[in-house]
Write a protein that holds these residues in place. Structure first.
Motif, short mmCIF file in Angstrom:
data_model
loop_
_atom_site.label_atom_id
_atom_site.label_comp_id
_atom_site.label_asym_id
_atom_site.label_seq_id
_atom_site.Cartn_x
_atom_site.Cartn_y
_atom_site.Cartn_z
N SER A 109 50.88 79.08 68.84
CA SER A 109 51.19 78.51 67.53
C SER A 109 52.33 79.28 66.86
CB SER A 109 49.95 78.53 66.63
OG SER A 109 48.96 77.66 67.11
N ARG A 115 50.20 70.97 65.76
CA ARG A 115 48.92 70.33 65.41
C ARG A 115 48.03 70.20 66.65
NH1 ARG A 115 46.25 65.90 65.93
NH2 ARG A 115 47.89 64.94 67.20
N ALA A 145 40.24 78.08 69.13
CA ALA A 145 40.73 79.38 68.66
C ALA A 145 40.65 80.41 69.77
CB ALA A 145 39.92 79.85 67.45
N GLU A 160 46.63 73.66 67.66
CA GLU A 160 45.61 74.14 66.71
C GLU A 160 44.30 73.39 66.87
OE1 GLU A 160 47.53 73.87 62.92
OE2 GLU A 160 48.45 75.87 63.12
N ASN A 161 44.37 72.14 67.33
CA ASN A 161 43.14 71.35 67.54
C ASN A 161 42.42 71.71 68.84
OD1 ASN A 161 43.36 69.95 65.14
ND2 ASN A 161 44.40 68.18 66.05
N THR A 169 46.73 81.38 69.40
CA THR A 169 47.41 81.93 68.22
C THR A 169 48.84 82.30 68.57
OG1 THR A 169 45.34 82.78 67.28
CG2 THR A 169 47.39 83.79 66.51
#
Length: 205
Positions: A51, A36, A43, A39-40, A48
Motif C-alpha cells: 500500500s 483499494r 492486514a 487494502e481489501n 502494508t
C-alpha cells in the motif's frame, strides 16, 4: 498512450488537486483502485508495504500531471521495479519436512552458496554447519518496519548470526511477512562458504 490535461497543484480554495478524485488523471485513478484492492485483501506487513509503495506511485503520477518532475522519486520507482524484477524465484537449497521419526540432518545438508535461498512456509528452520573457520550468516529482512496499534512503528533490520567452526547452528522460525520475498524465499548471505553446508527443515503444525 492516454492523453491528460496538466493541472494546477491547488484548487481555488487552496486544497491540493491531487486530493480531489474528480480532478485525478486516469493514471492516478488506476493506482487508487489498486490501493483499494490491496487494502481489501486483509492486514499484514507485506500488504502494508504494498500500500505504501502504491501511494508513493500515485504521488509520482500526480507530480507528473502537475509538472513537478521529481528525479529522485522516478529513480526510486525504477530501483524498486528493477529489484522486484531480479528477485530470486527458486531456492538453491531444499526444504525437508520433519516427522515424529526425526530427520538425518547430515544427509540433508548441502553446500552453501554465498547467497543462499530456501522456501519458507513460516515454519521453516535453517540448519547451518560451519567450516574450518568462524563465518557469519546474515538473514535479509524484507520488511523494514513493524506497526502495532498503540505502540507505533518499530524498525526492522537484517540479523547476523555467528557460525563457529565445525559447529551446527539452527535458526528460525521466520515469519513470512518479514522474511519472505515475493516468491516465498528467505535470503541468507555468508561471509565465506568454504566447508559450510546448510539445509532447511519444515516443521509442519
Amino acid at each position: 498512450m492516454n492523453d491528460f490535461k496538466p493541472r494546477s497543484d491547488k484548487r481555488p480554495d487552496g486544497i491540493p488537486t491531487r486530493c480531489d478524485v474528480s480532478l485525478m488523471s486516469d493514471g492516478e485513478l488506476a493506482v487508487t483502485e489498486a490501493i483499494r484492492v490491496v487494502e481489501n485483501m486483509g492486514a499484514s506487513e507485506s500488504l502494508t508495504k504494498a500500500s505504501t509503495l502504491l501511494m508513493n506511485a500515485r504521488d509520482a503520477v500526480a507530480d507528473h500531471v502537475e509538472g513537478k518532475f521529481k528525479v529522485c522519486a522516478l529513480a526510486a520507482a525504477f530501483f524498486l521495479c528493477s529489484s522486484a524484477g531480479h528477485a530470486q524465484t527458486v531456492p538453491n537449497i531444499s526444504t525437508t519436512d520433519i516427522t515424529t521419526a526425526g530427520i538425518n540432518t547430515a544427509s540433508a545438508l548441502q553446500a552453501a552458496s554465498p547467497t543462499t535461498y530456501f522456501s519458507n512456509t513460516g515454519d521453516a528452520l535453517l540448519v547451518v554447519k560451519g567450516g574450518g573457520t568462524t563465518v557469519s550468516a546474515t538473514l535479509k529482512t524484507q520488511a523494514t518496519s513493524l506497526y502495532q496499534d498503540g505502540y507505533g512503528s518499530t524498525p526492522l533490520s537484517d540479523v547476523t548470526v555467528s557460525i563457529p567452526s565445525a559447529s551446527i547452528v539452527v535458526m528460525g522460525p521466520f515469519p513470512q511477512g518479514r522474511w519472505n520475498n515475493q516468491y516465498g524465499l528467505v535470503t541468507v548471505s555468508f561471509t565465506s562458504v568454504v566447508g559450510v553446508s546448510a539445509s532447511a527443515i519444515n516443521v509442519p503444525q
